[in-house]
Design an enzyme around this catalytic site. Sequence first.
Site, PDB file in Angstrom:
ATOM      1  N   SER A  77       0.833  -1.212   0.000  1.00 29.58           N
ATOM      2  CA  SER A  77       0.000   0.000   0.000  1.00 29.58           C
ATOM      3  C   SER A  77       0.863   1.257   0.000  1.00 29.58           C
ATOM      4  CB  SER A  77      -0.930  -0.016   1.219  1.00 29.58           C
ATOM      5  OG  SER A  77      -0.146  -0.151   2.397  1.00 29.58           O
ATOM      6  N   GLU A  78       2.165   1.085   0.288  1.00 24.83           N
ATOM      7  CA  GLU A  78       3.074   2.247   0.319  1.00 24.83           C
ATOM      8  C   GLU A  78       3.858   2.398  -0.991  1.00 24.83           C
ATOM      9  OE1 GLU A  78       3.078   4.505   2.386  1.00 24.83           O
ATOM     10  OE2 GLU A  78       2.245   3.668   4.225  1.00 24.83           O
TER      11      GLU A  78
END
Length: 266
Positions: A77-78
């Site tokens: 998600s990063e």
Amino acid sequence: MVNEYEIKKEICEIGKRIYNKGMVAANDGNISVKISENEFLCTPTGVSKGFMTPEYICKVDKEGKVIQANGSYKPSSEIKMHMRVYRERPDVNAVVHAHPMYATSFAIAGIPLSQPIMPEAVISLGCVPIAEYGTPSTEEIPDAVSKYLQHFDSVLLANHGALSFSDTLLNAYFKMESTEFYAQLLYQSKVLGGPKELSDAQVQRLYEIRRQFGLKGKHPADLCVNNKMGKPSCHNCGGCSSSSSSEDSSDLVASITKKVMEQLGL
Ligand SMILES: [Zn+2]
């Protein structure tokens, strides 16, 4: 021609190291490697980085969109934070994000790693600034990190963790390890009554050694905005590792000190 499978295995190996060294808890942290201008391998979200096998690793394009992923694995998600580093630092081929205990504690306390306390940290990292807090998975963290990318190879993320990057995955991991070791030494020496800092002359000699070695990557020794303006660089002024307001105040302190010294005839 890059051997993707070998790189996937290396990502798993580094994942084990950051997990076994306690730099990440549970499913935290993420790792990526650039394999071409538009192809990047990255760790999946929602899995422990200590227990990955090559099939876990996803492939994304430079926008962070999935090119290939097995089963239910989805890219970290990063990934936006990683992609911002690659976009703004063409010399970078690998990015490691973790939450090491001491570095993250400094990031939570709002204290950048800017005290010159040992030669290796001064030579390899210079200072480690703190990028302003951002909500994970949004553009806030990439935006906050962006302004430090041209001066540093390792950045603390306020109330979150650390981000390191370099020309190879091993070197990006070593930057993370060095950042954590620096933070741990700084913490321990503060507990023991406070570190005895290296002098300005000692720091400048270490910067000179770094230049002579021709070490890769960015470093405030060469790139600090204050240094470019002929002022002392950040180990001395804190300029690159603090907000503009404290930069102003450190300038003010320096000019007042100079005036006082002049008046005293020193
Ligand atoms: Zn994180």
